[in-house]
Design an enzyme around this catalytic site. Structure first.
Site, PDB file in Angstrom:
ATOM      1  N   GLY A   9      28.519  -7.806  17.727  1.00  0.00           N
ATOM      2  CA  GLY A   9      27.899  -9.091  17.399  1.00  0.00           C
ATOM      3  C   GLY A   9      28.732  -9.866  16.385  1.00  0.00           C
ATOM      4  N   GLY A  11      27.821 -12.695  14.935  1.00  0.00           N
ATOM      5  CA  GLY A  11      26.932 -13.662  14.284  1.00  0.00           C
ATOM      6  C   GLY A  11      27.177 -13.627  12.781  1.00  0.00           C
ATOM      7  N   PHE A  12      26.178 -14.079  12.018  1.00  0.00           N
ATOM      8  CA  PHE A  12      26.333 -14.137  10.561  1.00  0.00           C
ATOM      9  C   PHE A  12      26.650 -12.758   9.973  1.00  0.00           C
ATOM     10  CE2 PHE A  12      23.839 -17.942  11.341  1.00  0.00           C
ATOM     11  CZ  PHE A  12      24.451 -18.859  10.510  1.00  0.00           C
ATOM     12  N   GLY A  13      25.945 -11.722  10.435  1.00  0.00           N
ATOM     13  CA  GLY A  13      26.126 -10.390   9.882  1.00  0.00           C
ATOM     14  C   GLY A  13      27.453  -9.773  10.295  1.00  0.00           C
ATOM     15  N   VAL A  77      27.873  -5.447  25.268  1.00  0.00           N
ATOM     16  CA  VAL A  77      27.664  -4.017  25.040  1.00  0.00           C
ATOM     17  C   VAL A  77      26.425  -3.587  25.828  1.00  0.00           C
ATOM     18  CG1 VAL A  77      27.089  -2.266  23.317  1.00  0.00           C
ATOM     19  CG2 VAL A  77      28.760  -4.060  22.793  1.00  0.00           C
ATOM     20  N   GLU A 168      11.262 -28.561  12.229  1.00  0.00           N
ATOM     21  CA  GLU A 168      12.519 -29.303  12.371  1.00  0.00           C
ATOM     22  C   GLU A 168      12.628 -29.929  13.756  1.00  0.00           C
ATOM     23  OE1 GLU A 168      15.072 -26.451   9.297  1.00  0.00           O
ATOM     24  OE2 GLU A 168      15.316 -26.206  11.442  1.00  0.00           O
ATOM     25  N   ASP A 298      19.423  -9.609  11.694  1.00  0.00           N
ATOM     26  CA  ASP A 298      18.122  -9.713  12.356  1.00  0.00           C
ATOM     27  C   ASP A 298      17.700  -8.448  13.090  1.00  0.00           C
ATOM     28  OD1 ASP A 298      17.949 -12.293  11.521  1.00  0.00           O
ATOM     29  OD2 ASP A 298      17.940 -13.203  13.514  1.00  0.00           O
ATOM     30  N   ALA A 314      19.637 -16.027   7.931  1.00  0.00           N
ATOM     31  CA  ALA A 314      21.087 -15.985   7.810  1.00  0.00           C
ATOM     32  C   ALA A 314      21.564 -15.333   6.503  1.00  0.00           C
ATOM     33  CB  ALA A 314      21.653 -17.388   7.949  1.00  0.00           C
TER      34      ALA A 314
HETATM   35  C1  LIG Z   1      16.727 -22.021  16.043  1.00  0.00           C
HETATM   36  C2  LIG Z   1      16.990 -21.165  14.836  1.00  0.00           C
HETATM   37  C3  LIG Z   1      16.988 -21.742  13.588  1.00  0.00           C
HETATM   38  C4  LIG Z   1      17.224 -20.962  12.465  1.00  0.00           C
HETATM   39  N1  LIG Z   1      17.230 -21.567  11.238  1.00  0.00           N
HETATM   40  C5  LIG Z   1      17.521 -20.824  10.155  1.00  0.00           C
HETATM   41  C6  LIG Z   1      17.601 -21.431   8.889  1.00  0.00           C
HETATM   42  O1  LIG Z   1      17.385 -22.627   8.768  1.00  0.00           O
HETATM   43  N2  LIG Z   1      17.927 -20.665   7.819  1.00  0.00           N
HETATM   44  C7  LIG Z   1      18.170 -19.333   7.938  1.00  0.00           C
HETATM   45  O2  LIG Z   1      18.478 -18.682   6.956  1.00  0.00           O
HETATM   46  N3  LIG Z   1      18.093 -18.725   9.124  1.00  0.00           N
HETATM   47  C8  LIG Z   1      17.783 -19.433  10.243  1.00  0.00           C
HETATM   48  N4  LIG Z   1      17.718 -18.836  11.452  1.00  0.00           N
HETATM   49  C9  LIG Z   1      17.932 -17.387  11.522  1.00  0.00           C
HETATM   50  C10 LIG Z   1      19.393 -17.021  11.482  1.00  0.00           C
HETATM   51  O3  LIG Z   1      20.106 -17.807  12.405  1.00  0.00           O
HETATM   52  C11 LIG Z   1      19.506 -15.538  11.799  1.00  0.00           C
HETATM   53  O4  LIG Z   1      18.812 -14.834  10.798  1.00  0.00           O
HETATM   54  C12 LIG Z   1      20.946 -15.080  11.822  1.00  0.00           C
HETATM   55  O5  LIG Z   1      21.628 -15.719  12.877  1.00  0.00           O
HETATM   56  C13 LIG Z   1      21.017 -13.575  12.010  1.00  0.00           C
HETATM   57  O6  LIG Z   1      22.348 -13.177  12.034  1.00  0.00           O
HETATM   58  P1  LIG Z   1      22.775 -11.910  12.878  1.00  0.00           P
HETATM   59  O7  LIG Z   1      24.218 -11.706  12.619  1.00  0.00           O
HETATM   60  O8  LIG Z   1      21.836 -10.797  12.628  1.00  0.00           O
HETATM   61  O9  LIG Z   1      22.551 -12.327  14.403  1.00  0.00           O
HETATM   62  P2  LIG Z   1      23.136 -13.546  15.214  1.00  0.00           P
HETATM   63  O10 LIG Z   1      23.660 -14.607  14.354  1.00  0.00           O
HETATM   64  O11 LIG Z   1      22.066 -13.894  16.193  1.00  0.00           O
HETATM   65  O12 LIG Z   1      24.364 -12.907  15.997  1.00  0.00           O
HETATM   66  C14 LIG Z   1      24.198 -11.910  16.955  1.00  0.00           C
HETATM   67  C15 LIG Z   1      25.426 -11.890  17.836  1.00  0.00           C
HETATM   68  O13 LIG Z   1      25.352 -10.741  18.676  1.00  0.00           O
HETATM   69  C16 LIG Z   1      25.814 -11.089  19.960  1.00  0.00           C
HETATM   70  N5  LIG Z   1      25.238 -10.135  20.902  1.00  0.00           N
HETATM   71  C17 LIG Z   1      23.918  -9.941  21.164  1.00  0.00           C
HETATM   72  N6  LIG Z   1      23.777  -8.977  22.091  1.00  0.00           N
HETATM   73  C18 LIG Z   1      25.019  -8.549  22.413  1.00  0.00           C
HETATM   74  C19 LIG Z   1      25.521  -7.561  23.305  1.00  0.00           C
HETATM   75  N7  LIG Z   1      24.714  -6.821  24.060  1.00  0.00           N
HETATM   76  N8  LIG Z   1      26.856  -7.388  23.393  1.00  0.00           N
HETATM   77  C20 LIG Z   1      27.697  -8.160  22.648  1.00  0.00           C
HETATM   78  N9  LIG Z   1      27.272  -9.090  21.777  1.00  0.00           N
HETATM   79  C21 LIG Z   1      25.958  -9.283  21.660  1.00  0.00           C
HETATM   80  C22 LIG Z   1      25.317 -12.514  20.147  1.00  0.00           C
HETATM   81  O14 LIG Z   1      26.083 -13.176  21.127  1.00  0.00           O
HETATM   82  C23 LIG Z   1      25.510 -13.101  18.759  1.00  0.00           C
HETATM   83  O15 LIG Z   1      26.747 -13.726  18.611  1.00  0.00           O
HETATM   84  C24 LIG Z   1      17.478 -19.587  12.600  1.00  0.00           C
HETATM   85  C25 LIG Z   1      17.478 -19.010  13.860  1.00  0.00           C
HETATM   86  C26 LIG Z   1      17.237 -19.790  14.973  1.00  0.00           C
HETATM   87  C27 LIG Z   1      17.253 -19.165  16.333  1.00  0.00           C
END
Ligand SMILES: Cc1cc2nc3c(=O)[nH]c(=O)nc-3n(C[C@H](O)[C@H](O)[C@H](O)COP(=O)(O)OP(=O)(O)OC[C@H]3O[C@@H](n4cnc5c(N)ncnc54)[C@H](O)[C@@H]3O)c2cc1C
Length: 436
Positions: A9, A11-13, A77, A168, A298, A314
């Site tokens: 992943g 994403g942010f993490g 994955v 929003e 998340d 995030a």
């Molecule tokens: C519409 C919306 C608005 C939001 N607004 C806010 C806000 O204003 N403030 C705030 O703090 N938080 C907000 N959030 C929450 C924040 O975006 C999440 O907490 C944050 O993105 C979590 O980060 P993460 O790295 O855990 O997951 P993510 O950022 O979701 O990243 C997960 C990554 O894993 C990848 N992935 C998933 N499954 C697989 C797989 N099987 N194989 C390979 N890759 C995979 C995905 O493609 C993605 O790139 C919002 C979320 C949403 C949906």
């Protein structure tokens, strides 16, 4: 042998794990199903034609040009063989690991609501946002061709979920209609377009104080959003939303901002899970019973000092990602790991133009224009990549000064069946908020 770290992943993490291992004696493979990182907090602006998809996404490879120990692998994955310590991907060779970090985020949950998976619009990916934008524009084009569409709910837009994402989105839709579509569709009675926000609790913005909640409610209503508190969606069809109690709202658009669950990949990987499918982690964020496995963001249920699961936000993902990078370094150096401590820097939600609420440490509560500027600044700083920051700043300035919106493009045909399966899960955090 150089230890191999696989991060699932980008994403942010996941990005923070990889960045935090800069210069460490490890080989990092960052895997994502997309070749880009998505800045989810601004997806609603893509969906409401405030920003372009390219403003909120960044190619992952471009982020690691200066970090020799990271390589990127695009792939989905599908599983892990814990005996051979191998990650399997759908269309790419397997990856061996010494440390595995699950950072796969969350996905929508429909809470088993009949019809929601087929007819509601989630807002979790870039595709979701562009599909919603296209759908909204198509509804207006259809009504412009045939005004009887209005009688069939063609211009009634229902948003379910009164957390920050719902607030929003509802606020941005109302602004789009009054500021822009009024001019785009001079022959259509745009004032008859409705935005209805449905929330099952008796207030909006649950994590905020009563005065911020009230401010959000009053601001939304003053901007034309119909807010229905204490209301719950019972079922969804192509042409209507039925509420518990029997009220039927004719509509062709239901935006689902009501809840999330951890990525079901956690189940496929056979990891211990708790409420909302979130992976159980020890204090240092290791997965119990799976040596060398960690979970962040998340998908994980990291706990605060009181033992409650931290919100799916995030800043939690970023801080937990950095923490795991530090712990992997410690393990390689033969040192003991340390517990994760989250530093909460406050909560914010925007309602629309010059309207937001912000609750910061030290009981500093802002609202209106000042909170809005703080919200804008925070998002600009957190966005990934200087090009994206510059582009978003220019777009925001343009939208603000001209009362216009940019990318009102219908780029896709009608959506087909929803791609996200209805994996009903136990109720989890239903509210999104800012806290950095
Ligand atoms: C519409 C919306 C608005 C939001 N607004 C806010 C806000 O204003 N403030 C705030 O703090 N938080 C907000 N959030 C929450 C924040 O975006 C999440 O907490 C944050 O993105 C979590 O980060 P993460 O790295 O855990 O997951 P993510 O950022 O979701 O990243 C997960 C990554 O894993 C990848 N992935 C998933 N499954 C697989 C797989 N099987 N194989 C390979 N890759 C995979 C995905 O493609 C993605 O790139 C919002 C979320 C949403 C949906």
């Amino acid at each position: 042998m150089i230890p191999k770290v696989v991060v699932i992943g980008a994403g942010f993490g996941g990005l923070e794990v990889a960045r935090g291992l800069k210069g460490a004696p490890v080989e990092v493979t960052l895997v994502d199903q997309h070749n880009f990182h998505t800045f989810q907090p601004l997806l609603y602006q893509v969906a409401t034609a405030g920003l372009s998809p390219t403003d909120v996404a960044h190619v992952v490879r471009g982020l690691f040009h200066r970090q020799a120990n990271v390589r990127f692998r695009q792939g989905r994955v599908t599983g892990v063989d814990w005996s051979t310590r191998t990650v399997t991907l759908d269309e790419a060779p397997d990856l061996l690991f010494d440390h595995l970090v699950l950072a796969a985020g969350a996905t929508v949950t429909w809470f088993g609501t009949p019809g929601a998976a087929d007819h509601a619009f989630p807002l979790y990916t870039l595709d979701d946002a562009t599909q919603l934008r296209t759908h909204v524009l198509q509804r207006f084009e259809a009504a412009d061709r045939d005004p009887t569409e209005l009688e069939r709910g063609g211009l009634t837009f229902v948003v379910v979920g009164g957390g920050p994402t719902g607030v929003e989105t509802a606020g941005a839709l109302a602004e789009l209609f009054t500021m822009v579509f009024r001019k785009d569709y001079p022959n259509l009675d745009v004032a008859r377009a409705r935005v209805v926000l449905i929330e099952m609790q008796d207030h909006l913005l649950h994590p905020f104080t009563a005065s911020s909640r009230r401010h959000a409610l009053e601001t939304l209503e003053s901007r034309g959003v119909e807010v229905r508190l204490g209301a719950q969606v019972e079922s969804v069809s192509e042409h209507a939303v039925t509420l518990v109690g029997g009220d039927v709202l004719p509509t062709q658009t239901l935006v689902w901002a009501a809840g999330v669950q951890a990525n079901p990949l956690a189940t496929a990987l056979d990891l211990p899970q708790g409420r909302g499918g979130r992976v159980t982690v020890d204090r240092d964020l290791q997965v119990p019973g799976r040596p060398g496995a960690w979970a962040v963001g998340d998908v994980a249920a990291a706990l605060d000092r009181r033992g409650d699961a931290l919100p799916q936000l995030a800043p939690v993902a970023m801080q937990s990602g950095r923490h795991v990078a530090r712990q992997i370094r410690r393990r390689i150096e033969g040192r003991p790991t340390a517990p994760f401590r989250y530093r909460d820097k406050g909560t914010m939600a925007t309602i629309g133009r010059r309207a937001a609420v912000a609750e910061l440490p030290g009981r500093i509560h802002l609202r209106g224009g000042l909170a809005w500027i703080a919200w804008l600044g925070l998002h600009l700083v957190t966005l990934v990549g200087p090009r994206n920051r510059a582009s978003v700043l220019i777009n925001w300035a343009w939208n603000y000064l001209t009362w216009d919106r940019g990318p009102r493009l219908i780029t896709e045909g009608r959506r087909g069946a929803r791609r996200i399966p209805n994996t009903a899960a136990p109720r989890t955090d239903t509210v999104r908020r800012h806290a950095r």
